[in-house]
Design a protein around this motif. Structure first.
Motif, PDB file in Angstrom:
ATOM      1  N   GLN A 159       0.820  -1.205   0.000  1.00  0.00           N
ATOM      2  CA  GLN A 159       0.000   0.000   0.000  1.00  0.00           C
ATOM      3  C   GLN A 159       0.859   1.262   0.000  1.00  0.00           C
ATOM      4  OE1 GLN A 159      -2.534  -0.508   3.434  1.00  0.00           O
ATOM      5  NE2 GLN A 159      -3.629  -2.247   2.521  1.00  0.00           N
ATOM      6  N   TRP A 160       1.960   1.236   0.739  1.00  0.00           N
ATOM      7  CA  TRP A 160       2.856   2.385   0.732  1.00  0.00           C
ATOM      8  C   TRP A 160       3.512   2.561  -0.636  1.00  0.00           C
ATOM      9  CZ3 TRP A 160       3.651   6.331   4.063  1.00  0.00           C
ATOM     10  CH2 TRP A 160       3.058   6.239   5.324  1.00  0.00           C
ATOM     11  N   GLN A 161       3.822   1.455  -1.283  1.00  0.00           N
ATOM     12  CA  GLN A 161       4.420   1.549  -2.615  1.00  0.00           C
ATOM     13  C   GLN A 161       3.415   2.105  -3.629  1.00  0.00           C
ATOM     14  OE1 GLN A 161       5.771  -2.165  -4.481  1.00  0.00           O
ATOM     15  NE2 GLN A 161       7.646  -1.102  -5.050  1.00  0.00           N
ATOM     16  N   GLU A 162       2.160   1.726  -3.492  1.00  0.00           N
ATOM     17  CA  GLU A 162       1.123   2.268  -4.372  1.00  0.00           C
ATOM     18  C   GLU A 162       0.922   3.763  -4.133  1.00  0.00           C
ATOM     19  OE1 GLU A 162      -2.299  -0.079  -3.595  1.00  0.00           O
ATOM     20  OE2 GLU A 162      -1.448  -1.923  -4.452  1.00  0.00           O
ATOM     21  N   ARG A 163       1.112   4.188  -2.894  1.00  0.00           N
ATOM     22  CA  ARG A 163       0.920   5.598  -2.559  1.00  0.00           C
ATOM     23  C   ARG A 163       2.076   6.452  -3.060  1.00  0.00           C
ATOM     24  NH1 ARG A 163      -0.076   6.570   3.682  1.00  0.00           N
ATOM     25  NH2 ARG A 163      -1.286   4.673   3.231  1.00  0.00           N
ATOM     26  N   TYR A 164       3.273   5.886  -3.081  1.00  0.00           N
ATOM     27  CA  TYR A 164       4.465   6.635  -3.508  1.00  0.00           C
ATOM     28  C   TYR A 164       5.207   5.847  -4.596  1.00  0.00           C
ATOM     29  CZ  TYR A 164       3.690   9.345   0.778  1.00  0.00           C
ATOM     30  OH  TYR A 164       3.156  10.141   1.777  1.00  0.00           O
ATOM     31  N   PRO A 165       4.606   5.608  -5.732  1.00  0.00           N
ATOM     32  CA  PRO A 165       5.220   4.751  -6.755  1.00  0.00           C
ATOM     33  C   PRO A 165       6.507   5.312  -7.339  1.00  0.00           C
ATOM     34  CG  PRO A 165       3.315   5.917  -7.639  1.00  0.00           C
ATOM     35  CD  PRO A 165       3.316   6.158  -6.156  1.00  0.00           C
ATOM     36  N   ASP A 166       6.674   6.619  -7.325  1.00  0.00           N
ATOM     37  CA  ASP A 166       7.875   7.235  -7.900  1.00  0.00           C
ATOM     38  C   ASP A 166       9.023   7.341  -6.900  1.00  0.00           C
ATOM     39  OD1 ASP A 166       6.513   7.599 -10.308  1.00  0.00           O
ATOM     40  OD2 ASP A 166       5.736   9.553  -9.684  1.00  0.00           O
ATOM     41  N   ARG A 167       8.720   7.147  -5.620  1.00  0.00           N
ATOM     42  CA  ARG A 167       9.746   7.371  -4.601  1.00  0.00           C
ATOM     43  C   ARG A 167      10.026   6.149  -3.738  1.00  0.00           C
ATOM     44  NH1 ARG A 167       7.632  11.397  -0.954  1.00  0.00           N
ATOM     45  NH2 ARG A 167       9.651  11.090   0.056  1.00  0.00           N
ATOM     46  N   PHE A 168       9.236   5.106  -3.873  1.00  0.00           N
ATOM     47  CA  PHE A 168       9.399   3.950  -2.999  1.00  0.00           C
ATOM     48  C   PHE A 168       9.451   2.673  -3.819  1.00  0.00           C
ATOM     49  CE2 PHE A 168       7.324   1.121   0.463  1.00  0.00           C
ATOM     50  CZ  PHE A 168       8.563   0.688   0.882  1.00  0.00           C
ATOM     51  N   LYS A 169      10.568   1.984  -3.738  1.00  0.00           N
ATOM     52  CA  LYS A 169      10.792   0.731  -4.459  1.00  0.00           C
ATOM     53  C   LYS A 169      11.066  -0.384  -3.458  1.00  0.00           C
ATOM     54  CE  LYS A 169      11.953  -2.190  -7.770  1.00  0.00           C
ATOM     55  NZ  LYS A 169      10.939  -2.782  -8.669  1.00  0.00           N
ATOM     56  N   ILE A 170      10.333  -1.497  -3.591  1.00  0.00           N
ATOM     57  CA  ILE A 170      10.564  -2.659  -2.738  1.00  0.00           C
ATOM     58  C   ILE A 170      11.181  -3.778  -3.576  1.00  0.00           C
ATOM     59  CG2 ILE A 170       9.588  -4.333  -1.135  1.00  0.00           C
ATOM     60  CD1 ILE A 170       7.163  -2.501  -0.839  1.00  0.00           C
ATOM     61  N   ILE A 171      12.270  -4.322  -3.107  1.00  0.00           N
ATOM     62  CA  ILE A 171      12.882  -5.487  -3.740  1.00  0.00           C
ATOM     63  C   ILE A 171      12.660  -6.670  -2.807  1.00  0.00           C
ATOM     64  CG2 ILE A 171      15.037  -6.495  -4.571  1.00  0.00           C
ATOM     65  CD1 ILE A 171      15.980  -3.624  -5.152  1.00  0.00           C
ATOM     66  N   TRP A 172      11.697  -7.512  -3.183  1.00  0.00           N
ATOM     67  CA  TRP A 172      11.365  -8.676  -2.363  1.00  0.00           C
ATOM     68  C   TRP A 172      12.362  -9.804  -2.637  1.00  0.00           C
ATOM     69  CZ3 TRP A 172       7.609  -7.338   0.917  1.00  0.00           C
ATOM     70  CH2 TRP A 172       6.649  -6.403   0.526  1.00  0.00           C
ATOM     71  N   ILE A 173      12.904 -10.369  -1.591  1.00  0.00           N
ATOM     72  CA  ILE A 173      13.810 -11.515  -1.743  1.00  0.00           C
ATOM     73  C   ILE A 173      13.230 -12.672  -0.930  1.00  0.00           C
ATOM     74  CG2 ILE A 173      16.135 -12.401  -1.380  1.00  0.00           C
ATOM     75  CD1 ILE A 173      17.189  -9.577  -1.638  1.00  0.00           C
ATOM     76  N   PHE A 174      12.783 -13.714  -1.634  1.00  0.00           N
ATOM     77  CA  PHE A 174      12.172 -14.866  -0.977  1.00  0.00           C
ATOM     78  C   PHE A 174      13.035 -16.101  -1.200  1.00  0.00           C
ATOM     79  CE2 PHE A 174       8.252 -12.358  -2.215  1.00  0.00           C
ATOM     80  CZ  PHE A 174       8.099 -11.784  -0.958  1.00  0.00           C
ATOM     81  N   SER A 175      13.384 -16.779  -0.119  1.00  0.00           N
ATOM     82  CA  SER A 175      14.284 -17.926  -0.235  1.00  0.00           C
ATOM     83  C   SER A 175      13.627 -19.109  -0.936  1.00  0.00           C
ATOM     84  CB  SER A 175      14.784 -18.348   1.153  1.00  0.00           C
ATOM     85  OG  SER A 175      13.698 -18.684   1.999  1.00  0.00           O
ATOM     86  N   ASN A 176      12.289 -19.093  -1.083  1.00  0.00           N
ATOM     87  CA  ASN A 176      11.617 -20.178  -1.803  1.00  0.00           C
ATOM     88  C   ASN A 176      11.501 -19.884  -3.291  1.00  0.00           C
ATOM     89  OD1 ASN A 176       9.641 -18.198  -1.863  1.00  0.00           O
ATOM     90  ND2 ASN A 176       7.954 -19.585  -1.307  1.00  0.00           N
ATOM     91  N   SER A 177      12.167 -18.824  -3.751  1.00  0.00           N
ATOM     92  CA  SER A 177      12.116 -18.455  -5.158  1.00  0.00           C
ATOM     93  C   SER A 177      12.785 -19.521  -6.032  1.00  0.00           C
ATOM     94  CB  SER A 177      12.812 -17.106  -5.372  1.00  0.00           C
ATOM     95  OG  SER A 177      12.930 -16.806  -6.747  1.00  0.00           O
ATOM     96  N   LYS A 178      12.207 -19.744  -7.217  1.00  0.00           N
ATOM     97  CA  LYS A 178      12.800 -20.706  -8.151  1.00  0.00           C
ATOM     98  C   LYS A 178      14.062 -20.142  -8.800  1.00  0.00           C
ATOM     99  CE  LYS A 178       8.403 -22.975  -9.220  1.00  0.00           C
ATOM    100  NZ  LYS A 178       7.422 -23.313 -10.291  1.00  0.00           N
ATOM    101  N   ASN A 179      14.188 -18.840  -8.795  1.00  0.00           N
ATOM    102  CA  ASN A 179      15.402 -18.193  -9.306  1.00  0.00           C
ATOM    103  C   ASN A 179      16.434 -18.166  -8.181  1.00  0.00           C
ATOM    104  OD1 ASN A 179      17.434 -16.601 -10.321  1.00  0.00           O
ATOM    105  ND2 ASN A 179      16.075 -14.961 -11.043  1.00  0.00           N
ATOM    106  N   LEU A 180      17.271 -19.172  -8.128  1.00  0.00           N
ATOM    107  CA  LEU A 180      18.186 -19.327  -6.998  1.00  0.00           C
ATOM    108  C   LEU A 180      19.182 -18.183  -6.880  1.00  0.00           C
ATOM    109  CD1 LEU A 180      18.917 -23.165  -7.165  1.00  0.00           C
ATOM    110  CD2 LEU A 180      17.207 -21.938  -5.803  1.00  0.00           C
TER     111      LEU A 180
END
Length: 347
Positions: A159-180
């Motif tokens: 929700q915060w990223q939607e509110r500030y799309p030009d100023r807030f970037k989230i890089i999600w890192i999930f250990s269950n990702s298929k991209n090792l």
């Protein structure tokens, strides 16, 4: 000491809970984003204190709140998770901690926040403050978890990223990702992230909170990039209730002597006899001296003191720099005197 009433309890993923409070005293000091709250409990004649980072921001219209991870053998975390109820009254100390962010309305920079698991808590407070109070600053949150379903504040951050799309970037890192290659934060991945989001000559600050090995990875990689050490700030997310494995315990010290210490606090001098297996704080509290402390593990900054004469050793130190230690600074919650006549001034 202040009194808080529990106003709301919200269950979070991965055995976490967010507790919001109402200030019954009406004059609780506003915390700085990133600081922590110390809760005080009394069981008979035994006082127990635990510190938890504020997840709330003083620049957002929201109640004061902390987020607490349940620890299997944690006396207080289990109480907060399973017994605490709305309406309960808890004694608390004023906001503390040297890991914080004070916004500058005219600042124009990029804030990099590196979080692992519930270590996001103080960074969540910092990012909200930055987005609201600094109109030109960009925020990049690099957030590591096992999966999206185990991520604290996942929906709120979206929700915060939607509110500030030009100023807030989230890089999600999930250990269950298929991209090792991108399943865990590593040196190469970190380099790519910073290089992608930091323009040449642009001002930046870096905050990190998580396990020690995680923060070491972040810090040493950033230093290798030429980032000044003073622009890298960390908050060790440590649970003092966790038991150490036998092979993690320090070896018994060679010096098993009881040393005489003079403790100076609030204009008074207290002569103390400190055994080798007790800290200066332990003995001071046994003598009913109302010393400042919180974590009891060398992780915060509440009990910073000055060794005026003599010397001490510390079991652990995650706060003071080498220069400060060389100049006599110490944390009395983990400090043991090494010679008779040691004089400690509590700051």
């Amino acid at each position: 000491m202040y009194k808080f009433e529990i106003a709301e309890i919200v269950r979070q993923p991965n055995d976490n809970v967010t507790i919001s409070f109402h200030d019954l005293s009406g004059n609780y000091p506003a915390p700085k984003s990133g600081q922590f709250l110390t809760l005080c409990f009394t069981f008979g004649e035994r006082e127990v204190r635990r510190s938890y980072s504020f997840s709330s921001s003083p620049y957002v219209d929201e109640p004061l709140a902390v987020t607490v991870k349940r620890v299997d053998n944690g006396e207080i975390s289990r109480l907060l998770h399973h017994k605490a109820q709305v309406g309960d009254i808890i004694d608390v100390l004023e906001p503390q901690g040297i890991f914080f962010y004070e916004p500058e309305p005219t600042a124009e920079r990029t804030l990099f926040l590196f979080a692992a698991g519930v270590g996001v808590t103080p960074l969540y407070s910092i990012l909200k403050t930055t987005l609201v109070a600094e109109e030109k600053t960009k925020v990049v949150l690099v957030y590591s978890n096992g999966s999206a379903g185990r991520t604290v504040f996942y929906e709120e951050l979206q929700q915060w990223q939607e509110r500030y799309p030009d100023r807030f970037k989230i890089i999600w890192i999930f250990s269950n990702s298929k991209n090792l290659l991108n399943a865990r934060l590593n040196r190469e991945y970190l380099l790519r992230i910073v290089q992608q989001h930091l323009l040449a000559g642009e001002q930046a600050l870096f905050f990190t909170c998580g396990p020690v090995f995680y923060m070491d990875l972040v810090r040493f990689t950033l230093l290798g990039m030429g980032i000044p050490d003073q622009d890298i700030r960390k908050e060790t997310f440590h649970f003092p209730e966790e038991e150490e494995d036998d092979d993690e315990r320090d070896e018994a010290p060679v010096d098993m002597t009881t040393h005489a210490v003079v403790l100076r606090f609030q204009g008074q001098s207290y002569p103390l006899e400190v055994p080798y297996n007790k800290t200066i704080l332990d003995v001071g509290l046994q003598h009913k001296i109302k010393l400042p402390y919180s974590c009891k593990s060398g992780m915060c900054s509440t009990c910073i003191s000055q060794c005026v004469s003599g010397s001490v050793r510390m079991d652990y130190n995650e706060v003071l720099t080498d220069r400060e230690v060389d100049n006599g600074r110490c944390l009395i919650c983990v400090a043991h005197p090494l010679e008779a006549g040691t004089v400690i001034e509590v700051l």
